[in-house]
Design a protein around this motif. Structure first.
Motif, mmCIF file in Angstrom:
data_model
loop_
_atom_site.group_PDB
_atom_site.id
_atom_site.type_symbol
_atom_site.label_atom_id
_atom_site.label_comp_id
_atom_site.label_asym_id
_atom_site.label_seq_id
_atom_site.Cartn_x
_atom_site.Cartn_y
_atom_site.Cartn_z
ATOM 1 N N ARG A 136 0.829 -1.208 0.000
ATOM 2 C CA ARG A 136 0.000 0.000 0.000
ATOM 3 C C ARG A 136 0.860 1.252 0.000
ATOM 4 O O ARG A 136 0.554 2.235 -0.691
ATOM 5 C CB ARG A 136 -0.924 0.006 1.225
ATOM 6 N N ALA A 137 1.919 1.223 0.793
ATOM 7 C CA ALA A 137 2.811 2.387 0.863
ATOM 8 C C ALA A 137 3.488 2.650 -0.477
ATOM 9 O O ALA A 137 3.713 3.802 -0.862
ATOM 10 C CB ALA A 137 3.860 2.175 1.952
ATOM 11 N N GLN A 138 3.810 1.596 -1.191
ATOM 12 C CA GLN A 138 4.466 1.740 -2.489
ATOM 13 C C GLN A 138 3.505 2.223 -3.572
ATOM 14 O O GLN A 138 3.900 2.959 -4.481
ATOM 15 C CB GLN A 138 5.097 0.406 -2.904
ATOM 16 N N GLU A 139 2.232 1.824 -3.475
ATOM 17 C CA GLU A 139 1.279 2.115 -4.534
ATOM 18 C C GLU A 139 0.542 3.445 -4.344
ATOM 19 O O GLU A 139 0.257 4.142 -5.318
ATOM 20 C CB GLU A 139 0.243 0.976 -4.618
ATOM 21 N N LEU A 140 0.248 3.817 -3.118
ATOM 22 C CA LEU A 140 -0.586 4.995 -2.867
ATOM 23 C C LEU A 140 0.247 6.264 -2.744
ATOM 24 O O LEU A 140 1.372 6.229 -2.225
ATOM 25 C CB LEU A 140 -1.391 4.802 -1.582
ATOM 26 N N PRO A 141 -0.282 7.393 -3.213
ATOM 27 C CA PRO A 141 0.368 8.686 -2.936
ATOM 28 C C PRO A 141 0.426 8.934 -1.438
ATOM 29 O O PRO A 141 -0.341 8.337 -0.666
ATOM 30 C CB PRO A 141 -0.553 9.703 -3.629
ATOM 31 N N LYS A 142 1.313 9.824 -1.020
ATOM 32 C CA LYS A 142 1.577 10.015 0.408
ATOM 33 C C LYS A 142 0.322 10.379 1.196
ATOM 34 O O LYS A 142 0.060 9.798 2.251
ATOM 35 C CB LYS A 142 2.645 11.098 0.594
ATOM 36 N N GLU A 143 -0.467 11.331 0.699
ATOM 37 C CA GLU A 143 -1.643 11.768 1.440
ATOM 38 C C GLU A 143 -2.706 10.669 1.519
ATOM 39 O O GLU A 143 -3.362 10.504 2.547
ATOM 40 C CB GLU A 143 -2.224 13.038 0.811
ATOM 41 N N GLU A 144 -2.893 9.937 0.416
ATOM 42 C CA GLU A 144 -3.869 8.845 0.431
ATOM 43 C C GLU A 144 -3.435 7.737 1.381
ATOM 44 O O GLU A 144 -4.269 7.133 2.078
ATOM 45 C CB GLU A 144 -4.070 8.294 -0.977
ATOM 46 N N PHE A 145 -2.143 7.457 1.402
ATOM 47 C CA PHE A 145 -1.652 6.428 2.319
ATOM 48 C C PHE A 145 -1.830 6.869 3.767
ATOM 49 O O PHE A 145 -2.207 6.065 4.628
ATOM 50 C CB PHE A 145 -0.176 6.127 2.043
ATOM 51 N N LYS A 146 -1.587 8.142 4.038
ATOM 52 C CA LYS A 146 -1.769 8.666 5.386
ATOM 53 C C LYS A 146 -3.223 8.517 5.826
ATOM 54 O O LYS A 146 -3.505 8.147 6.973
ATOM 55 C CB LYS A 146 -1.344 10.139 5.438
ATOM 56 N N LYS A 147 -4.175 8.790 4.921
ATOM 57 C CA LYS A 147 -5.591 8.622 5.239
ATOM 58 C C LYS A 147 -5.917 7.147 5.509
ATOM 59 O O LYS A 147 -6.709 6.832 6.394
ATOM 60 C CB LYS A 147 -6.450 9.150 4.094
ATOM 61 N N GLU A 148 -5.300 6.263 4.715
ATOM 62 C CA GLU A 148 -5.524 4.824 4.909
ATOM 63 C C GLU A 148 -5.039 4.390 6.296
ATOM 64 O O GLU A 148 -5.697 3.595 6.979
ATOM 65 C CB GLU A 148 -4.776 4.049 3.826
ATOM 66 N N VAL A 149 -3.899 4.921 6.712
ATOM 67 C CA VAL A 149 -3.362 4.600 8.036
ATOM 68 C C VAL A 149 -4.284 5.139 9.127
ATOM 69 O O VAL A 149 -4.594 4.438 10.098
ATOM 70 C CB VAL A 149 -1.940 5.171 8.198
ATOM 71 N N GLU A 150 -4.731 6.390 8.984
ATOM 72 C CA GLU A 150 -5.624 6.980 9.980
ATOM 73 C C GLU A 150 -6.928 6.193 10.077
ATOM 74 O O GLU A 150 -7.471 5.993 11.167
ATOM 75 C CB GLU A 150 -5.910 8.442 9.613
ATOM 76 N N ARG A 151 -7.431 5.747 8.935
ATOM 77 C CA ARG A 151 -8.667 4.958 8.920
ATOM 78 C C ARG A 151 -8.462 3.638 9.667
ATOM 79 O O ARG A 151 -9.341 3.169 10.398
ATOM 80 C CB ARG A 151 -9.102 4.710 7.481
ATOM 81 N N LEU A 153 -6.205 3.055 12.057
ATOM 82 C CA LEU A 153 -5.932 3.282 13.475
ATOM 83 C C LEU A 153 -7.181 3.702 14.245
ATOM 84 O O LEU A 153 -7.365 3.325 15.405
ATOM 85 C CB LEU A 153 -4.839 4.353 13.637
ATOM 86 N N THR A 154 -8.022 4.489 13.601
ATOM 87 C CA THR A 154 -9.180 5.041 14.306
ATOM 88 C C THR A 154 -10.473 4.316 13.991
ATOM 89 O O THR A 154 -11.455 4.436 14.738
ATOM 90 C CB THR A 154 -9.353 6.526 13.961
ATOM 91 N N GLY A 155 -10.500 3.569 12.863
ATOM 92 C CA GLY A 155 -11.744 2.933 12.434
ATOM 93 C C GLY A 155 -12.702 3.888 11.778
ATOM 94 O O GLY A 155 -13.836 3.535 11.455
ATOM 95 N N LEU A 156 -12.263 5.128 11.563
ATOM 96 C CA LEU A 156 -13.108 6.153 10.967
ATOM 97 C C LEU A 156 -12.409 6.799 9.794
ATOM 98 O O LEU A 156 -11.181 6.788 9.697
ATOM 99 C CB LEU A 156 -13.439 7.247 12.007
ATOM 100 N N ASP A 157 -13.195 7.330 8.878
ATOM 101 C CA ASP A 157 -12.621 8.146 7.825
ATOM 102 C C ASP A 157 -12.095 9.431 8.447
ATOM 103 O O ASP A 157 -12.685 9.980 9.381
ATOM 104 C CB ASP A 157 -13.669 8.483 6.754
ATOM 105 N N THR A 158 -10.985 9.915 7.936
ATOM 106 C CA THR A 158 -10.394 11.125 8.498
ATOM 107 C C THR A 158 -11.304 12.328 8.290
ATOM 108 O O THR A 158 -11.996 12.431 7.284
ATOM 109 C CB THR A 158 -9.028 11.408 7.850
ATOM 110 N N GLU A 159 -11.292 13.203 9.266
ATOM 111 C CA GLU A 159 -12.100 14.408 9.177
ATOM 112 C C GLU A 159 -11.538 15.360 8.126
ATOM 113 O O GLU A 159 -10.346 15.317 7.815
ATOM 114 C CB GLU A 159 -12.108 15.131 10.526
#
Length: 245
Positions: A136-151, A153-159
Motif C-alpha cells: 500500500r505504501a508503495q502504490e498509494l500517494p503520500k496523502e492517500e496512504f496517510k488517510k488509509e493509516v488513519e482509517r 488506526l481510528t476505524g473512521l474516515d479522516t475528518e
C-alpha cells in the motif's frame, strides 16, 4: 571632481568592468557544482533515514552521548536536532517497529510513509501484515496512504482538515515544543501535532470552565479530552467514574 562624480552612483561605477570570461566560466561552473551537490546530498539524506534511526537507537541504548559530556539522551537530541526532536523519535520508531521490512524497501517508500508504517506496526503488534502495508505504501500517494493509516488506526474516515498559520516568536518555541511533546507522550506518538494541540486547548478550557461554572462547555472539553486519550485509559476512567457515582 565633477567628472568622477558623474561616473559613479552610490560609490559604484556606471561604466561596467571588462568581462573576464575565463573567471566567469569558473565561477558559474562552481555555482552549478554546489547546487548539484546540495541536491544530491538532500536526496542521500532522505534515503539514509533508516541508518540514522538505527544509530540513534544505539546511541540511546549504549548511552554514547556521555562521550560528549552530555547529561542525557534528550540533551544529545537537542544538540543534533535543534529545530525539533520529533523527527528523531520518528526515525527511531521506524527502526524499532519495522524490523521485518528490508532497508531497501523502506528507502523506496521514504521516511514520511515509513513513519506511518511504524504507527500501524506499533498498533497491530504481532498481527502487523508487513507485506500488505508495504505494498500500500508503495502504490498509494503520500496523502492517500496517510488517510488509509488513519482509517486503520481510528476505524473512521479522516475528518476534513485545513492548515492554520500563525506567527510565534523564537523565544516561545521551546515552550510550545515541550508542551506538544508532553501531550504526545500522554496521547501516544501516533497522534498528530494537531491532536496534541487540541488536547492542550481542551485541558485549558476545562480548567477555565470549571472555575466559571459553565457546565456545557466543561462537558464538551472533557468529552474531547476523553476521546483523545488511549483506549485502556479511557475505559479505566469510565470505570472509575461509574464506581464514584
Amino acid at each position: 571632481m565633477i567628472g568622477l562624480t558623474i561616473l559613479t552612483t552610490n560609490g559604484r561605477p556606471l561604466v561596467p568592468p571588462k568581462l573576464n570570461r575565463r573567471r566567469a566560466v569558473i565561477v558559474l561552473s562552481k555555482i552549478d557544482e554546489i547546487l548539484a551537490w546540495e541536491k544530491h546530498t538532500a536526496q542521500e539524506r532522505d534515503t539514509r533515514f533508516v541508518d540514522l534511526g538505527r544509530y540513534l537507537c544505539e546511541v540511546r541504548a549504549g548511552q554514547y552521548w556521555r562521550l560528549d559530556n552530555l547529561r542525557s539522551f534528550d540533551e544529545f537530541l537537542e544538540r543534533k536536532f535543534p529545530e525539533s526532536r520529533r523527527k528523531a523519535y520518528y526515525l527511531m520508531a521506524i527502526h524499532e517497529h519495522l524490523p521485518r521490512i528490508s532497508k531497501p524497501d523502506l528507502k523506496l517508500v521514504g521516511w514520511a510513509k515509513a513513519t506511518d508504517l511504524a504507527k500501524v506496526a506499533r498498533r497491530d503488534g504481532e498481527r502487523f501484515d508487513s507485506a500488505t502495508w508495504l505494498h500500500r505504501a508503495q502504490e498509494l500517494p503520500k496523502e492517500e496512504f496517510k488517510k488509509e493509516v488513519e482509517r486503520h488506526l481510528t476505524g473512521l474516515d479522516t475528518e476534513p482538515w485545513e492548515i492554520i498559520y500563525f506567527k510565534v516568536y523564537k523565544s516561545q518555541i521551546p515552550v510550545l515544543e515541550q508542551s506538544l511533546e508532553t501531550a504526545a507522550l500522554m496521547l501516544g506518538t501516533d497522534k498528530s501535532r494537531g491532536y496534541c494541540l487540541e488536547m492542550i486547548c481542551a485541558d485549558f478550557l476545562a480548567g477555565v470552565n470549571l472555575e466559571n461554572g459553565d457546565t456545557n462547555a466543561l462537558l464538551l472539553s472533557v468529552a474531547r479530552l476523553l476521546k483523545m486519550i488511549p483506549s485502556p485509559q479511557r475505559e479505566l476512567f469510565i470505570e472509575n467514574l461509574q464506581k464514584a457515582s
